[in-house]
Design a protein around this motif. Structure first.
Motif, mmCIF file in Angstrom:
data_model
loop_
_atom_site.group_PDB
_atom_site.id
_atom_site.type_symbol
_atom_site.label_atom_id
_atom_site.label_comp_id
_atom_site.label_asym_id
_atom_site.label_seq_id
_atom_site.Cartn_x
_atom_site.Cartn_y
_atom_site.Cartn_z
ATOM 1 N N ARG A 299 0.925 -1.420 -0.187
ATOM 2 C CA ARG A 299 -0.381 0.125 0.165
ATOM 3 C C ARG A 299 1.412 1.082 -0.454
ATOM 4 O O ARG A 299 0.310 1.734 -0.134
ATOM 5 N N ALA A 300 1.653 1.603 0.770
ATOM 6 C CA ALA A 300 3.076 2.227 1.170
ATOM 7 C C ALA A 300 3.798 2.632 -0.669
ATOM 8 O O ALA A 300 3.897 3.685 -0.758
ATOM 9 N N ALA A 301 3.602 1.303 -1.120
ATOM 10 C CA ALA A 301 4.584 2.175 -2.093
ATOM 11 C C ALA A 301 3.506 2.310 -3.694
ATOM 12 O O ALA A 301 3.760 2.169 -4.329
ATOM 13 N N GLY A 302 2.098 2.581 -2.995
ATOM 14 C CA GLY A 302 1.068 3.346 -4.062
ATOM 15 C C GLY A 302 0.605 1.630 -4.626
ATOM 16 O O GLY A 302 -0.536 2.187 -5.711
ATOM 17 N N ILE A 303 0.356 0.702 -4.463
ATOM 18 C CA ILE A 303 -0.040 -0.356 -4.841
ATOM 19 C C ILE A 303 -1.945 -0.342 -4.494
ATOM 20 O O ILE A 303 -2.039 0.077 -3.142
ATOM 21 N N ARG A 304 -2.899 -0.463 -5.148
ATOM 22 C CA ARG A 304 -3.953 -0.840 -4.392
ATOM 23 C C ARG A 304 -4.063 -1.781 -3.534
ATOM 24 O O ARG A 304 -4.235 -3.088 -5.090
ATOM 25 N N VAL A 305 -4.660 -2.390 -2.508
ATOM 26 C CA VAL A 305 -4.644 -3.472 -1.499
ATOM 27 C C VAL A 305 -6.296 -3.650 -1.563
ATOM 28 O O VAL A 305 -6.984 -2.880 -0.384
ATOM 29 N N VAL A 306 -6.875 -4.296 -1.508
ATOM 30 C CA VAL A 306 -7.731 -4.493 -1.108
ATOM 31 C C VAL A 306 -8.056 -5.785 -0.527
ATOM 32 O O VAL A 306 -7.474 -7.086 -0.353
ATOM 33 N N LEU A 307 -7.811 -5.681 1.393
ATOM 34 C CA LEU A 307 -8.249 -7.222 2.237
ATOM 35 C C LEU A 307 -9.939 -7.884 2.024
ATOM 36 O O LEU A 307 -11.036 -7.322 2.801
ATOM 37 N N LEU A 308 -9.655 -8.517 1.458
ATOM 38 C CA LEU A 308 -11.194 -9.510 1.241
ATOM 39 C C LEU A 308 -11.616 -9.992 2.200
ATOM 40 O O LEU A 308 -10.364 -11.272 2.539
ATOM 41 N N ARG A 309 -12.067 -9.256 3.334
ATOM 42 C CA ARG A 309 -12.239 -10.393 4.469
ATOM 43 C C ARG A 309 -13.665 -11.737 4.571
ATOM 44 O O ARG A 309 -14.726 -11.233 4.830
ATOM 45 N N SER A 310 -13.092 -12.862 3.705
ATOM 46 C CA SER A 310 -13.807 -13.874 3.654
ATOM 47 C C SER A 310 -14.533 -14.334 4.754
ATOM 48 O O SER A 310 -14.000 -14.849 5.616
ATOM 49 N N GLY A 311 -16.094 -14.527 4.280
ATOM 50 C CA GLY A 311 -16.876 -16.130 5.228
ATOM 51 C C GLY A 311 -16.239 -17.118 5.192
ATOM 52 O O GLY A 311 -15.264 -17.412 3.935
ATOM 53 N N LEU A 312 -17.344 -18.405 5.800
ATOM 54 C CA LEU A 312 -17.046 -19.126 5.736
ATOM 55 C C LEU A 312 -17.316 -19.534 3.779
ATOM 56 O O LEU A 312 -18.561 -19.470 3.336
ATOM 57 N N VAL A 313 -16.604 -19.900 3.129
ATOM 58 C CA VAL A 313 -16.576 -20.548 1.603
ATOM 59 C C VAL A 313 -17.413 -22.211 1.391
ATOM 60 O O VAL A 313 -16.973 -23.195 2.128
ATOM 61 N N LEU A 314 -18.624 -21.976 1.113
ATOM 62 C CA LEU A 314 -19.351 -23.392 0.887
ATOM 63 C C LEU A 314 -19.360 -24.004 -0.778
ATOM 64 O O LEU A 314 -19.716 -23.585 -1.771
ATOM 65 N N SER A 315 -19.086 -25.101 -0.721
ATOM 66 C CA SER A 315 -18.145 -25.406 -1.512
ATOM 67 C C SER A 315 -18.540 -27.779 -0.960
ATOM 68 O O SER A 315 -17.641 -28.122 0.025
ATOM 69 N N PRO A 316 -18.912 -28.222 -1.348
ATOM 70 C CA PRO A 316 -18.947 -29.227 -1.017
ATOM 71 C C PRO A 316 -17.440 -30.141 -1.636
ATOM 72 O O PRO A 316 -17.188 -31.017 -0.951
ATOM 73 N N ALA A 317 -16.223 -29.473 -2.526
ATOM 74 C CA ALA A 317 -14.839 -29.776 -2.663
ATOM 75 C C ALA A 317 -13.785 -29.810 -1.319
ATOM 76 O O ALA A 317 -13.438 -30.257 -1.340
#
Length: 449
Positions: A299-317
């Protein structure tokens, strides 16, 4: 389909199309590819059907550019199998895809009876899933800026990474994997535990998706806690430092985080602004805070940073749903403890969609909740899963038993909860494929009405 016949056909020709269309409840692996969709191209699969595993060799035929191709079984369980894919224009920006499958099993009348009883319904479930997924993927790529990206992905073999990569490649993007083993073509090696990553190898990367991290689903011994913290904090800091040093830096770093940053908050509805008030902090809260802070060099270097706060991911895999399914399918599932704790969940394809949205939405940065807009209590989750499977879900797992089995992890991750909503994702224009739990479960389990 919401695109021209040419565009729909081109999607099928790109790397990852077969993997993307595989239903998550099916156990199929691509072993080898020989050529493309043109006549003579072949795909070798390993298919698990119940307790039986067999090799399937399919050969392409009847290829007509932008209009059709077919897969014929050369080796496999059927006495005859031919799957024809036909693409017909319906105007400049619409088309019709028709799948026609001809098949027969050995064993004469007995095989014919088995076809009607098991195979036909299984194929119909598969095709219903594939068509809906393909329509949704095509719409998602249409909404995004039409620019091909070179995306660096960590954790590419995990539950999310193995779905994300074919989504990106079929959308026309290039993917470079960051791996710990000896790299193959299209891969770069790193060793987070030793702090080894050569920034020079990352030149030319347009975007980064950071998914790597130690699995939380185990008893948290002191050694396990160190591994969890290091795999997230140290690895993220190493990656952020590396991309910050580049001559041409990537435009965005999407770093997955977790809703565990909110702690156990009862019935309070939580948005991205509520993380700092988590009281009292626990191990998971502390780890996620450090994990997110480790992206600061980027972020300090000018890169756009997205902090994706994930919930419980649903997949039978895999993930939480994959671990719950065996018990629920046997009718032995139920709530955990009181069942009053909130579960902030998200379907696997909305996880992929949220990452794609974060990559292509320049206005989005900082914390973003990747959860469905309708969280549920654990009691409601168990009842819904039981209803979708057609099984009772009335056998609770007592809190005492969970604490004996999992120790601290039970109190922090199983018996606690947070009612998280995706405020920033929704405000930025993301359209959820599965905003409601029952629809999400029916889709990923192939049990749509």
């Amino acid at each position: 389909m919401p695109v021209s016949a040419d565009a729909a056909f081109a999607w099928h020709q790109r790397p990852g199309a077969f993997e993307r269309l595989l239903p998550p409840w099916e156990r199929v692996q691509v072993v080898e590819r020989r050529g493309g969709l043109e006549d003579g191209g072949e795909v070798v699969l390993r298919v698990h059907f119940g307790p039986v595993t067999f090799r399937w060799l399919a050969r392409h035929r009847d290829y007509v550019q932008d209009r059709q191709f077919a897969d014929e079984q050369v080796e496999g369980p059927f006495s005859h199998w031919l799957h024809r894919h036909v693409f017909e224009p319906e105007g400049a920006n619409a088309s019709r895809l028709t799948d026609r499958i001809e098949f027969s099993l050995p064993l004469g009348p007995a095989g014919a009876a088995l076809s009607d009883w098991a195979i036909r319904s299984r194929l119909e479930r598969m095709l219903q899933y594939r068509h809906r997924l393909l329509q949704d993927d095509l719409k998602a790529h249409q909404r995004a800026p039409q620019q091909s990206l070179n995306v660096l992905v960590t954790g590419s073999s995990g539950l999310v990474g193995s779905s994300l990569i074919p989504f990106l490649t079929t959308g026309g993007h290039r993917v470079t994997r960051l791996v710990r083993r000896t790299p193959r073509s299209g891969e770069i090696q790193w060793d987070p535990s030793a702090g080894r990553l050569d920034p020079a190898e990352l030149e030319g990367i347009d975007a980064v998706v950071h998914l790597a991290g130690e699995n939380l689903a185990a008893r948290w011994s002191p050694a396990r806690k160190r591994a969890i913290r290091d795999s997230r904090v140290s690895a993220t800091r190493l990656l952020a430092h590396a991309v910050a040093q580049l001559q041409r830096r990537p435009r965005v770093l999407v770093s997955t985080s977790a809703v565990g940053v909110y702690g156990n908050r009862g019935d309070q509805v939580l948005t991205e602004t509520d993380a700092d008030s988590a009281t009292p902090p626990d191990f998971l809260v502390d780890v996620v805070r450090e994990w997110e802070a480790a992206t600061e060099p980027a972020r300090a270097a000018g890169i756009r940073v997205v902090l994706l706060r994930s919930g419980l991911v649903l997949s039978p895999a895999g993930g939480v749903l994959g671990r719950m399914l065996p018990a629920f399918r046997m009718g032995a599932g139920g709530r955990l403890g009181s069942g009053r704790q909130w579960m902030s969940w998200i379907a696997i394809d909305d996880t992929i969609g949220a990452i794609h949205h974060a990559l292509t939405t320049d206005s989005l940065s900082g914390p973003v909740n990747a959860t469905a807009p309708n969280p549920v209590t654990n009691r409601e989750f168990a009842a819904t899963l039981g209803r979708v499977l057609g099984r009772p879900a009335v056998l609770p797992a007592p809190a005492t038993a969970l604490r004996l089995a999992f120790g601290e992890m039970a109190d922090v991750a199983l018996l606690a909860g947070a009612r998280v909503v995706p405020a920033r994702l929704t405000q930025s224009g993301y359209q959820f494929r599965h905003p409601h739990l029952e629809d999400a479960l029916r889709f990923v389990l192939g049990r749509e009405k």
